[in-house]
Design an enzyme around this catalytic site. Structure first.
Site, PDB file in Angstrom:
ATOM      1  N   HIS A 242       5.742  -5.902 -15.033  1.00 60.88           N
ATOM      2  CA  HIS A 242       5.459  -4.834 -14.065  1.00 60.88           C
ATOM      3  C   HIS A 242       6.735  -4.285 -13.430  1.00 60.88           C
ATOM      4  O   HIS A 242       6.851  -4.172 -12.222  1.00 60.88           O
ATOM      5  CB  HIS A 242       4.486  -5.319 -12.976  1.00 60.88           C
ATOM      6  CG  HIS A 242       3.155  -5.749 -13.495  1.00 60.88           C
ATOM      7  ND1 HIS A 242       2.190  -6.314 -12.685  1.00 60.88           N
ATOM      8  CD2 HIS A 242       2.630  -5.732 -14.751  1.00 60.88           C
ATOM      9  CE1 HIS A 242       1.131  -6.617 -13.415  1.00 60.88           C
ATOM     10  NE2 HIS A 242       1.382  -6.263 -14.672  1.00 60.88           N
ATOM     11  N   GLU A 334      -6.043   3.336 -14.994  1.00 57.35           N
ATOM     12  CA  GLU A 334      -6.425   4.490 -14.191  1.00 57.35           C
ATOM     13  C   GLU A 334      -5.572   5.723 -14.477  1.00 57.35           C
ATOM     14  O   GLU A 334      -4.447   5.615 -14.955  1.00 57.35           O
ATOM     15  CB  GLU A 334      -6.246   4.183 -12.697  1.00 57.35           C
ATOM     16  CG  GLU A 334      -7.032   3.007 -12.180  1.00 57.35           C
ATOM     17  CD  GLU A 334      -6.728   2.715 -10.709  1.00 57.35           C
ATOM     18  OE1 GLU A 334      -7.447   1.871 -10.142  1.00 57.35           O
ATOM     19  OE2 GLU A 334      -5.790   3.330 -10.136  1.00 57.35           O
ATOM     20  N   TYR A 344      -3.284   3.972  -2.937  1.00 59.18           N
ATOM     21  CA  TYR A 344      -4.117   3.924  -4.144  1.00 59.18           C
ATOM     22  C   TYR A 344      -4.762   2.559  -4.372  1.00 59.18           C
ATOM     23  O   TYR A 344      -5.339   2.310  -5.426  1.00 59.18           O
ATOM     24  CB  TYR A 344      -3.295   4.406  -5.342  1.00 59.18           C
ATOM     25  CG  TYR A 344      -3.004   5.879  -5.181  1.00 59.18           C
ATOM     26  CD1 TYR A 344      -3.825   6.853  -5.726  1.00 59.18           C
ATOM     27  CD2 TYR A 344      -1.947   6.305  -4.373  1.00 59.18           C
ATOM     28  CE1 TYR A 344      -3.601   8.194  -5.503  1.00 59.18           C
ATOM     29  CE2 TYR A 344      -1.711   7.647  -4.143  1.00 59.18           C
ATOM     30  CZ  TYR A 344      -2.546   8.586  -4.705  1.00 59.18           C
ATOM     31  OH  TYR A 344      -2.327   9.938  -4.470  1.00 59.18           O
TER      32      TYR A 344
END
Length: 469
Positions: A242, A334, A344
């Protein structure tokens, strides 16, 4: 009969303990009757998507919570938590999609090499197949194509020829998700020559973190390097996933970039931390004074939006809004519209199963944005591109997204801010890591070798989509 099969499935799950993951609940209590893949055994299939009591999420959840007395199914609202109940729904939905194999209408490659999609036929023209795990693409004003390779090489295609790697690129950390990431060209490159790179920078004791630099290329050498953003030392960790990172310049010359949560989901809600955010800066790294947290004490002033897991795709819509793709957990990939100061949701809300095997307690919360579209199971979404040109007339106004896990290019039909139709334009040609529009008006895609794992370094290719009648 499908309703009875569902009731049997839920009855077997009734004794699950709250600490169990959804997969454990199914494996321990349900797979003996319905099979490990939910395709049936002593009881019927759960993946043929036929429902006696209604196929909507609300109806399935109602069956789990309230039972169906006419079919002999008790209510389980006392023995299954709401999180477990919703987790079962997510697990079933994801397995239905995987079993069907057709999450959207699918184009069909034919023997002469032409891909026949719903609206546009095309061929894939190979620009080069001599690159390793290509990550990012960008064109220079003179038509040369820049390619980043995950192992830490910047390449140039000039007049159809792949040049040797640019010399002088910093050492890159390549374990798991690490590598050389995106490349972007300054909007005023013709005047200043700046090229932007992002990479996983290594430190001692096997630590790494995303770093952003810019430099110039002279005689195929990387020179005059400047650091645009580097994390503080404590953010360099042994967690190798990530990282982000995707770049995009807006029409006013601001640079937007994404940072994943770097394995620390809670940081995405912490405005003192840069991870799990979309950032906005001037081209030299300075913080614009109108950023939402620029004047907030203790906040990272470059933050534009918060609550992200790992965004890896940006594209501006014709109306000027910024759209982003985001990797969810297991399920929950998403597409979002990125707007100043908004939250978000990650890791408070999500449409996927978390690392603990359970969903978040809720999929919605006041003050947190909902995605325009999400996928179950996760296809591994990465690049996104709005198309408004004339080379592919039937695709004008559509949005294209690349999938890594599913090795797909998808076309999305959008009305307003709603995705109303999806088509798998092609599948199985390798992970689609980047999509850009060339100066000739055609799509250029960065593909990994078909079947390659995310963390592996393998041969890849750059292809151009050439329309045919």
């Amino acid at each position: 009969m499908r309703g009875l099969f569902l009731l049997l499935f839920l009855a077997l799950c009734a004794n699950a303990q709250p600490a169990s993951t959804v997969r454990q609940i199914f494996a321990d209590k349900c797979s003996g009757c319905h099979g490990a893949q939910m395709q049936g055994g002593r009881a019927g299939s759960l993946v043929d998507d036929k429902w006696t009591y209604g196929s909507t999420d609300a109806k399935i959840l109602e069956s789990i919570r309230e039972g169906r007395a006419d079919a002999g199914m008790p209510a389980f609202k006392e023995s299954l938590s709401e999180v477990e109940t919703r987790g079962l729904l997510l697990l079933i939905r994801g397995q239905i999609t995987a079993a069907a194999g057709k999450p959207a209408t699918r184009a069909t490659p034919v023997t002469d090499g032409v891909v026949k999609s719903a609206k546009q036929n095309f061929k894939l023209e190979v620009i080069t197949d001599q690159v390793e795990t290509p990550w990012g693409l960008a064109f220079l004003p003179d038509g040369r194509l820049l390619i980043t390779e995950r192992p830490g090489r910047l390449r140039i295609v000039e007049n159809g020829k792949l040049l040797p790697p640019v010399e002088g690129i910093p050492t890159v950390w390549t374990r798991q998700d690490g590598g050389l990431f995106d490349v972007e060209v300054h909007p005023k490159y013709a005047q200043n020559g700046w090229i932007y790179l992002a990479y996983a920078e290594p430190r001692e004791t096997n630590r790494s973190m995303t770093t952003i630099i810019r430099g110039r290329i002279k005689d195929n050498k990387w020179v005059e390097q400047e650091t645009i953003w580097r994390a503080s030392d404590e953010l360099f960790t042994q967690i190798n996933f990530h990282y982000g990172l995707r770049f995009i310049f807006d029409k006013n010359g601001y640079l937007y970039y994404s940072l994943g949560d770097h394995g620390k989901p809670e940081s995405a809600q912490d405005i003192s931390q840069p991870t799990g955010k979309v950032h906005r800066i001037f081209d030299d790294g300075r913080i614009p004074p109108d950023n939402p947290y620029a004047k907030t004490p203790g906040a990272d002033g470059s933050i534009w939006t918060i609550g992200h897991r790992n965004p890896e795709g940006f594209s501006f819509a014709p109306n000027g809004t910024l759209w982003a793709t985001e990797h969810g957990p297991t399920g929950g990939d998403e597409v979002n519209i990125i707007e100043k100061g908004k939250n978000y949701g990650w890791p408070v809300i999500s449409w996927g199963l978390m690392d603990n095997g359970l969903p978040t307690p809720t999929t919605a919360k006041q003050g947190m944005e909902q995605p325009l579209v999400h996928w179950e199971p996760s296809p591994g979404i990465a690049p996104i591109l709005f198309y408004s040109g004339d080379k592919y007339p039937a695709w004008k106004g559509n949005v294209f997204v690349g999938m890594m896990g599913h090795e797909e290019l998808r076309r999305l039909t959008v009305k307003g801010n709603k995705v109303v139709e999806q088509e798998v334009v092609f599948k199985g040609l390798g992970r689609v890591r980047d999509i850009i529009l060339g100066p000739d008006g055609y799509f250029y895609l960065a593909l990994a070798t078909p079947g390659a794992q995310l963390s592996s370094t393998t041969q890849g290719s750059i292809v151009r989509l050439m329309p045919v009648k």
